[in-house]
Design an enzyme around this catalytic site. Structure first.
Site, PDB file in Angstrom:
ATOM      1  N   PRO A   1      12.313  21.696   2.775  1.00 41.34           N
ATOM      2  CG  PRO A   1      13.621  23.583   3.205  1.00 41.34           C
ATOM      3  CD  PRO A   1      12.606  23.030   2.231  1.00 41.34           C
ATOM      4  N   GLY A   2      12.868  20.758   6.212  1.00 44.98           N
ATOM      5  CA  GLY A   2      12.160  20.768   7.496  1.00 44.98           C
ATOM      6  C   GLY A   2      13.071  20.330   8.615  1.00 44.98           C
TER       7      GLY A   2
ATOM      8  CD  GLU B   1      -2.642   1.429   0.137  1.00 44.93           C
ATOM      9  OE1 GLU B   1      -3.349   0.509  -0.318  1.00 44.93           O
ATOM     10  OE2 GLU B   1      -2.566   2.544  -0.398  1.00 44.93           O
TER      11      GLU B   1
ATOM     12  CB  CYS C   1       5.915   4.240   6.985  1.00 41.01           C
ATOM     13  SG  CYS C   1       4.484   3.283   7.515  1.00 41.01           S
TER      14      CYS C   1
ATOM     15  N   GLY D   1       9.859  12.158   9.343  1.00 43.03           N
ATOM     16  CA  GLY D   1       9.510  11.156  10.351  1.00 43.03           C
ATOM     17  C   GLY D   1       8.228  10.455   9.991  1.00 43.03           C
TER      18      GLY D   1
END
Ligand code: NAI
Ligand code: UGA
Length: 445
Positions: free
Chosen positions: A250-251, A149, A258, A255
């Site tokens: 960008p961050g 999935e 998965c 996370g």
């Protein structure tokens, strides 16, 4: 294609979405979970997941008599023509995927499956699992098919109903066709493969997405160093159709439930074949470094030095979920950054629109709104890109805070607007702190 009797095992993001969507496509679905409270709530029409459209589909399926909820896999599988496993495959102690739940369900149902039924692994499982489950099942009359999935949280229903592709990995073409038939109502290409290829498509896709994100974060670091702007750099890169505009924002690091577990599992899986998948390893390491970089950025904003002390510093954290639109805190980069900040001695006050203040999060005092998080803060740190943060009264935030400092790890806020409210704002991938004169000079030369 005929409507099928389908049993879906697991009523989480993947299972409940699969069950509700298959019912909406006309199939007769029984959905099982081990969580008795969840089953009772679902049977009463209460959907815990805040997924757009999901509650409506559950209600419609239930009202039409095409969707039921039962406790335990054994109660769901009798008479099913297709059984779909949508149970967790979390990270095991050594980093590889833990298949305990998948295997225990197979053991529970092996004597209950009707002859000719098809067992489907929809959970994300390592290469070789589909064939291994067939061996574990030990039923020549029940083929096992891999059907990974690709849905995302926050858009599970639309992703399920409008997928880019449906991947079906099987050794038995008739079984594969039966699974493909479940999706006949969807307008999506179906890719038939062997089971190993289907399993690898899932891991390779998630790892590629993670790699793209780590790459974007690394380019963003260069932007900061050289005085470029990642908003433009990402836009320019994304205009190339071979690259595409998505997954270049960008961050604070990527996370969720998965990407972190699947990247580590991929490295472990490769190692079992004596392959050092250095690229994916570097992708994971870069993500850890991104968390650390955010902490250095916060230290810089608060103390004027990237290694300045955070002892006695009070930080208001805005957003804790791994992305906006969800209450999911699993492997949230916000929490990874918070852990580092706490270790550095900071006092943390946190607000997330989806996390109730009654929840317990180690080392973070949760408050019911953003203004409480601002109260007496030495800096405000945006960690999740909730759009409502952009609509806050920032002049009021500035008045409440001890110091008018914002670090926006999601580049959500307009620094110009914040400046009008009297706040400084450092983002990611833009030259907020000014490029060092030396470096500029080097570049010119
Ligand atoms: N969350 C996501 O966006 C996606 C997840 N996946 C994969 O799908 C699988 C499931 O993930 P999620 O739906 O996110 O997990 P989840 O944690 O949201 O839901 C799993 C559900 O399975 C239930 N469960 C556990 N043991 C069970 C058992 N023995 N019998 C019946 N039910 C049982 C749990 O109570 C829970 O409700 C994992 O392999 C994951 O990697 C794949 C694509 C997207
Ligand atoms: O296997 C899975 O579970 C799913 O994992 C991800 O979906 P999801 O975990 O819902 O989250 P994403 O939307 O992919 O975001 C992952 C992380 O990357 C971050 N991100 C995303 C995009 C971006 O441009 N920048 C960025 O930092 C998000 O904030 C988040 O922390 C994949 O996108 C799905 O295709 C896959 O099916």
């Amino acid at each position: 294609m005929p409507a099928r009797r389908v049993a879906v095992i697991g009523a989480g993001y993947v299972g409940l979405t699969t069950a509700a969507c298959l019912a909406s496509l006309g199939h007769d679905v029984v959905c099982a979970d081990v969580d008795a409270g969840k089953v009772d709530r679902l049977a009463a029409g209460v959907v815990d997941l805040a997924e757009p459209g999901l509650a409506d589909l559950v209600a419609a399926g239930t009202a039409a008599g095409r969707l039921r909820f039962v406790l335990g896999a054994a109660a769901a599988v009798g008479g099913a023509e297709v059984v779909m496993l949508c149970v967790p495959t979390p990270m095991g102690p050594d980093g590889s995927a833990d298949l305990t739940v998948v295997e225990s369900v197979v053991a529970d149902v092996r004597g209950l499956l009707a002859p000719g039924c098809v067992l489907v692994a929809k959970s994300t499982v390592p290469i070789g699992t589909t064939r291994r489950l067939a061996a574990l099942l030990g039923r020549a009359d029940v083929p096992v098919v891999g059907n990974p999935e690709f849905l995302r949280e926050c858009s599970t229903v639309t992703d399920f109903l409008r997928p880019d592709r449906i991947v079906i990995g099987a050794d038995d073409r008739a079984a594969a066709d039966r699974v493909a038939g479940l999706y006949a109502g969807l307008d999506a290409p179906v890719l038939h493969t062997d089971p190993a290829s289907a399993e690898l498509i899932k891991y390779a896709s998630n790892c590629f997405l993670a790699m793209k994100l780590s790459y974007a974060n690394a380019v963003a670091e260069l932007c900061e160093r050289f005085g470029a702007d990642m908003a433009d750099v990402g836009k320019g890169m994304g205009m190339d159709h071979r690259i595409g505009p998505q997954f270049l924002a960008p961050g604070p690091g990527w996370g969720g439930s998965c990407l972190p577990k699947d990247t580590v599992a991929m490295v472990r899986m490769a190692a079992t074949a004596d392959v050092d998948f250095a690229l994916v390893r570097a992708t994971v390491e870069a993500n850890t470094r991104q968390h650390e970089r955010m902490v250095a950025k916060i230290r810089q904003a608060v103390t004027g030095r990237p290694d300045g002390s955070l002892r006695g510093v009070r930080l208001g954290l805005l957003g804790l979920a791994f992305k906006a639109g969800t209450a999911d805190l699993r492997d949230s980069p916000a929490l990874a950054v918070a852990t580092l900040l706490r270790r550095a001695g900071a006092t943390l006050v946190g607000y997330d629109p989806a996390v109730p203040p009654t929840a317990t999060l180690a080392g973070i005092e949760l408050v019911p709104d953003a203004y409480r998080a601002a109260l007496d803060a030495d800096a405000l740190v945006v960690l999740t890109e909730w759009p409502q943060f952009d609509r806050l009264d920032w002049a009021r935030m500035a008045a409440l805070a001890r110091r008018p400092v914002v670090v926006d790890t999601r580049n959500l806020l307009d620094p110009g607007r914040l400046a009008q409210a009297g706040l400084s704002c450092a983002g990611v991938g833009r030259p907020d702190h000014g490029v060092s004169a030396d470096l500029q000079w080097e570049l010119v030369r």
